[in-house]
Design a protein around this motif. Structure first.
Motif, PDB file in Angstrom:
ATOM      1  N   ARG A 305      62.684   1.802  32.567  1.00  0.00           N
ATOM      2  CA  ARG A 305      63.362   3.094  32.465  1.00  0.00           C
ATOM      3  C   ARG A 305      62.730   3.891  31.336  1.00  0.00           C
ATOM      4  N   GLY A 306      62.067   4.996  31.676  1.00  0.00           N
ATOM      5  CA  GLY A 306      61.414   5.805  30.663  1.00  0.00           C
ATOM      6  C   GLY A 306      62.363   6.817  30.052  1.00  0.00           C
ATOM      7  N   THR A 307      61.853   7.547  29.062  1.00  0.00           N
ATOM      8  CA  THR A 307      62.680   8.547  28.386  1.00  0.00           C
ATOM      9  C   THR A 307      62.417   9.949  28.914  1.00  0.00           C
ATOM     10  N   VAL A 308      61.320  10.132  29.641  1.00  0.00           N
ATOM     11  CA  VAL A 308      60.973  11.446  30.177  1.00  0.00           C
ATOM     12  C   VAL A 308      60.822  11.322  31.679  1.00  0.00           C
ATOM     13  N   PHE A 309      61.607  12.101  32.433  1.00  0.00           N
ATOM     14  CA  PHE A 309      61.543  12.038  33.894  1.00  0.00           C
ATOM     15  C   PHE A 309      60.598  13.122  34.374  1.00  0.00           C
ATOM     16  N   SER A 310      59.421  12.719  34.872  1.00  0.00           N
ATOM     17  CA  SER A 310      58.381  13.681  35.208  1.00  0.00           C
ATOM     18  C   SER A 310      58.239  13.926  36.696  1.00  0.00           C
ATOM     19  N   ASN A 311      58.362  12.892  37.498  1.00  0.00           N
ATOM     20  CA  ASN A 311      58.023  12.986  38.910  1.00  0.00           C
ATOM     21  C   ASN A 311      59.272  12.865  39.771  1.00  0.00           C
ATOM     22  N   LEU A 312      59.736  14.002  40.284  1.00  0.00           N
ATOM     23  CA  LEU A 312      60.922  14.034  41.135  1.00  0.00           C
ATOM     24  C   LEU A 312      60.697  13.270  42.431  1.00  0.00           C
ATOM     25  N   LEU A 313      59.434  13.174  42.866  1.00  0.00           N
ATOM     26  CA  LEU A 313      59.109  12.569  44.155  1.00  0.00           C
ATOM     27  C   LEU A 313      58.627  11.131  44.009  1.00  0.00           C
ATOM     28  N   HIS A 352      40.198  12.001  48.542  1.00  0.00           N
ATOM     29  CA  HIS A 352      40.130  12.344  47.117  1.00  0.00           C
ATOM     30  C   HIS A 352      40.887  13.637  46.793  1.00  0.00           C
ATOM     31  N   ALA A 353      41.746  14.073  47.706  1.00  0.00           N
ATOM     32  CA  ALA A 353      42.480  15.327  47.494  1.00  0.00           C
ATOM     33  C   ALA A 353      43.425  15.208  46.302  1.00  0.00           C
ATOM     34  N   ARG A 354      43.517  16.305  45.542  1.00  0.00           N
ATOM     35  CA  ARG A 354      44.475  16.411  44.448  1.00  0.00           C
ATOM     36  C   ARG A 354      45.544  17.408  44.874  1.00  0.00           C
ATOM     37  N   VAL A 355      46.764  16.948  45.016  1.00  0.00           N
ATOM     38  CA  VAL A 355      47.861  17.820  45.454  1.00  0.00           C
ATOM     39  C   VAL A 355      48.550  18.370  44.214  1.00  0.00           C
ATOM     40  N   PRO A 356      48.503  19.691  43.979  1.00  0.00           N
ATOM     41  CA  PRO A 356      49.173  20.260  42.797  1.00  0.00           C
ATOM     42  C   PRO A 356      50.668  19.948  42.821  1.00  0.00           C
ATOM     43  N   TYR A 357      51.123  19.244  41.816  1.00  0.00           N
ATOM     44  CA  TYR A 357      52.506  18.775  41.830  1.00  0.00           C
ATOM     45  C   TYR A 357      53.547  19.882  41.645  1.00  0.00           C
ATOM     46  N   PRO A 358      53.387  20.820  40.715  1.00  0.00           N
ATOM     47  CA  PRO A 358      54.440  21.822  40.509  1.00  0.00           C
ATOM     48  C   PRO A 358      54.761  22.612  41.778  1.00  0.00           C
ATOM     49  N   LEU A 360      54.244  21.687  44.883  1.00  0.00           N
ATOM     50  CA  LEU A 360      54.869  20.782  45.854  1.00  0.00           C
ATOM     51  C   LEU A 360      56.336  20.549  45.526  1.00  0.00           C
ATOM     52  N   GLU A 361      56.636  20.355  44.258  1.00  0.00           N
ATOM     53  CA  GLU A 361      58.026  20.121  43.855  1.00  0.00           C
ATOM     54  C   GLU A 361      58.893  21.336  44.175  1.00  0.00           C
ATOM     55  N   ARG A 362      58.373  22.547  43.865  1.00  0.00           N
ATOM     56  CA  ARG A 362      59.147  23.756  44.159  1.00  0.00           C
ATOM     57  C   ARG A 362      59.415  23.876  45.654  1.00  0.00           C
ATOM     58  N   SER A 363      58.421  23.587  46.470  1.00  0.00           N
ATOM     59  CA  SER A 363      58.582  23.695  47.922  1.00  0.00           C
ATOM     60  C   SER A 363      59.629  22.715  48.435  1.00  0.00           C
ATOM     61  N   VAL A 364      59.582  21.492  47.912  1.00  0.00           N
ATOM     62  CA  VAL A 364      60.538  20.482  48.361  1.00  0.00           C
ATOM     63  C   VAL A 364      61.961  20.855  47.941  1.00  0.00           C
ATOM     64  N   VAL A 365      62.124  21.320  46.708  1.00  0.00           N
ATOM     65  CA  VAL A 365      63.457  21.698  46.218  1.00  0.00           C
ATOM     66  C   VAL A 365      63.991  22.889  47.012  1.00  0.00           C
ATOM     67  N   ASP A 366      63.138  23.895  47.259  1.00  0.00           N
ATOM     68  CA  ASP A 366      63.577  25.054  48.047  1.00  0.00           C
ATOM     69  C   ASP A 366      64.012  24.620  49.443  1.00  0.00           C
ATOM     70  N   TRP A 367      63.225  23.764  50.050  1.00  0.00           N
ATOM     71  CA  TRP A 367      63.565  23.291  51.390  1.00  0.00           C
ATOM     72  C   TRP A 367      64.909  22.553  51.376  1.00  0.00           C
ATOM     73  N   ALA A 368      65.125  21.688  50.351  1.00  0.00           N
ATOM     74  CA  ALA A 368      66.360  20.907  50.289  1.00  0.00           C
ATOM     75  C   ALA A 368      67.572  21.808  50.070  1.00  0.00           C
ATOM     76  N   MET A 369      67.388  22.917  49.324  1.00  0.00           N
ATOM     77  CA  MET A 369      68.518  23.799  49.021  1.00  0.00           C
ATOM     78  C   MET A 369      68.957  24.607  50.240  1.00  0.00           C
ATOM     79  N   PHE A 370      68.006  25.004  51.080  1.00  0.00           N
ATOM     80  CA  PHE A 370      68.335  25.921  52.171  1.00  0.00           C
ATOM     81  C   PHE A 370      68.260  25.265  53.555  1.00  0.00           C
ATOM     82  N   HIS A 371      67.825  24.026  53.600  1.00  0.00           N
ATOM     83  CA  HIS A 371      67.708  23.369  54.892  1.00  0.00           C
ATOM     84  C   HIS A 371      69.081  23.009  55.442  1.00  0.00           C
TER      85      HIS A 371
END
Length: 407
Positions: A305-313, A352-358, A360-371
């Motif tokens: 259990r860490g002290t900083v929660f970074s990755n919602l996914l 080797h793709a790098r998926v920008p996390y911020p 992606l997180e915003r898109s997932v949260v928006d989808w969860a709020m209005f879906h």
């Protein structure tokens, strides 16, 4: 028929191989039959200690006590235990608290080994029962404390015995000899350890070292599919490479209702316990290189259990190419936080793709709020059957009401 709950507890898996389970269950069944009780045998803490309170805090007993305090267990029900030490081996005041919580909730506590019954009524009539229970619980704690002390003394004796090794546990490049007096080196693994430390000392990062090992299909030393930066770090950070051994003991604690175990160093490190396989010069150069690459700043220090929660996914994302988990990669304020395939990091996936996390997180949260999830399909025949049943209930109620008036 009065309900009875048989509480069966064993502190170690080793006891499962004996007759403890059969004995405790048999005594409970005999007691229930003698007193005409409806027996529930599902209350079990197998491999759970009562000395450190684990059964009271997180075990099946904890769930039972919660139901008792909430009034979900009917007053007058029985709790059957072989002896009081199955209930608790903790300090006597803590053990007494468990005992009185059960009794004051109207539960009858019975020790089936001797047929003794404790209840509000029996203790009110004979207060010496309370003295007896205190003596039994105190003796149980003292016995467990004595056993724990004996184990500590045995460990100390092992430490001072120079003719035998303290434990069969050894780093992956060593195995304990049959006479338990020496460790035997695996030459191929020793050469690999030296190579890994030389790479680290020359400035190559652990992730890159892992990729090199995977690229040449170097077999892993455990059950893993591939090398990771973390497994490389276990090698590079192990003081066993210079022969040093630090004995530990396990310390158990309850944090937020969850049992935690932590390894605590015991005494000073033992020098030359293991065969030394690298020089002091290589060890110091590797440590210096590692320290220079260490990232500063806040963040999780690792562990459960860490002290900083970074990755919602965390734990939810997978690589579309190989199915490996996507790792959260944060290189600091000058870089973009991304998700990257763990297989790609280790050199076993071409994605080797790098998926920008911020984003992606915003898109997932928006989808969860209005879906709005699609409505569940309606089973028309079932709906009709339910309506017919409700009409039948209404008709029966009307008939009962007319009969009542007529009577």
């Amino acid at each position: 028929m009065i309900k009875a709950y048989s509480y069966i507890r064993m502190s170690s898996g080793r006891q499962l191989k004996g007759d403890s389970l059969v004995r405790q269950l048999g005594l409970s069944e005999a007691f229930a039959g003698l007193h005409n009780l409806d027996l529930d045998t599902g209350l079990r803490d197998l491999g759970v200690s009562a000395f450190d309170g684990s059964n009271r805090e997180t075990g099946a007993l904890a769930a039972f006590l919660q139901k008792v305090r909430a009034g979900e267990i009917e007053r007058g029900s029985y709790l059957l235990v072989e002896n009081l030490d199955r209930l608790s081996r903790d300090h006597v005041l803590k053990a007494l608290r468990v005992f009185t919580d059960i009794i004051e909730a109207g539960i009858v506590l019975a020790t089936v080994a001797d047929g003794y019954i404790y209840s509000e009524e029996t203790i009110t009539k004979d207060w010496t029962q309370l003295i007896v229970s205190l003596a039994v619980m105190s003796r149980a704690h003292e016995e467990s404390a004595r056993k724990a002390g004996n184990l500590r003394q045995a460990w100390i004796r092992k430490r001072t015995n120079q003719n035998r090794k303290m434990t069969s546990r050894a780093p992956s490049w060593l195995t304990l000899s049959d006479d338990k007096q020496t460790f035997i080196e695996n030459p191929d693994r020793v050469r690999l350890v030296i190579e890994i430390l030389e790479d680290l000392a020359s400035g190559i990062g652990r992730d890159k070292i892992a990729r090199r090992l995977n690229a040449r299909r170097e077999p892993t030393w455990g059950g893993g599919r591939e090398w990771h930066g973390g497994t490389v770090q276990k090698v590079t950070d192990s003081e066993a490479v210079i022969g040093r051994f630090q004995p530990h003991r396990m310390e158990t604690s309850i944090v937020g209702g969850v049992k935690r175990q932590k390894r605590i160093p015991v005494g000073e490190p033992i020098e030359d316990y293991f065969p030394r396989i690298v020089s002091d010069d290589l060890w110091q150069r590797a440590r210096a290189s590692s320290d220079s690459r260490a990232r500063s700043g806040p963040g999780n220090a690792g562990g459960r259990r860490g002290t900083v929660f970074s990755n919602l996914l965390s734990g939810l994302t997978r690589c579309a190419s190989c199915g490996s988990p996507m790792n959260f990669r944060d290189r600091g304020s000058r870089s973009t936080v991304v998700l990257i395939c763990s297989g790609s990091r280790n050199g076993v996936c071409e994605n080797h793709a790098r998926v920008p996390y911020p984003a992606l997180e915003r898109s997932v949260v928006d989808w969860a709020m209005f879906h709005e999830p699609a409505p569940a399909p309606v089973d028309e025949p079932a709906v009709e059957e339910l309506a017919a049943a409700e009409r039948r209930v209404g008709d029966l109620k009307a008939i009962i009401e007319r009969l009542t008036v007529a009577i």
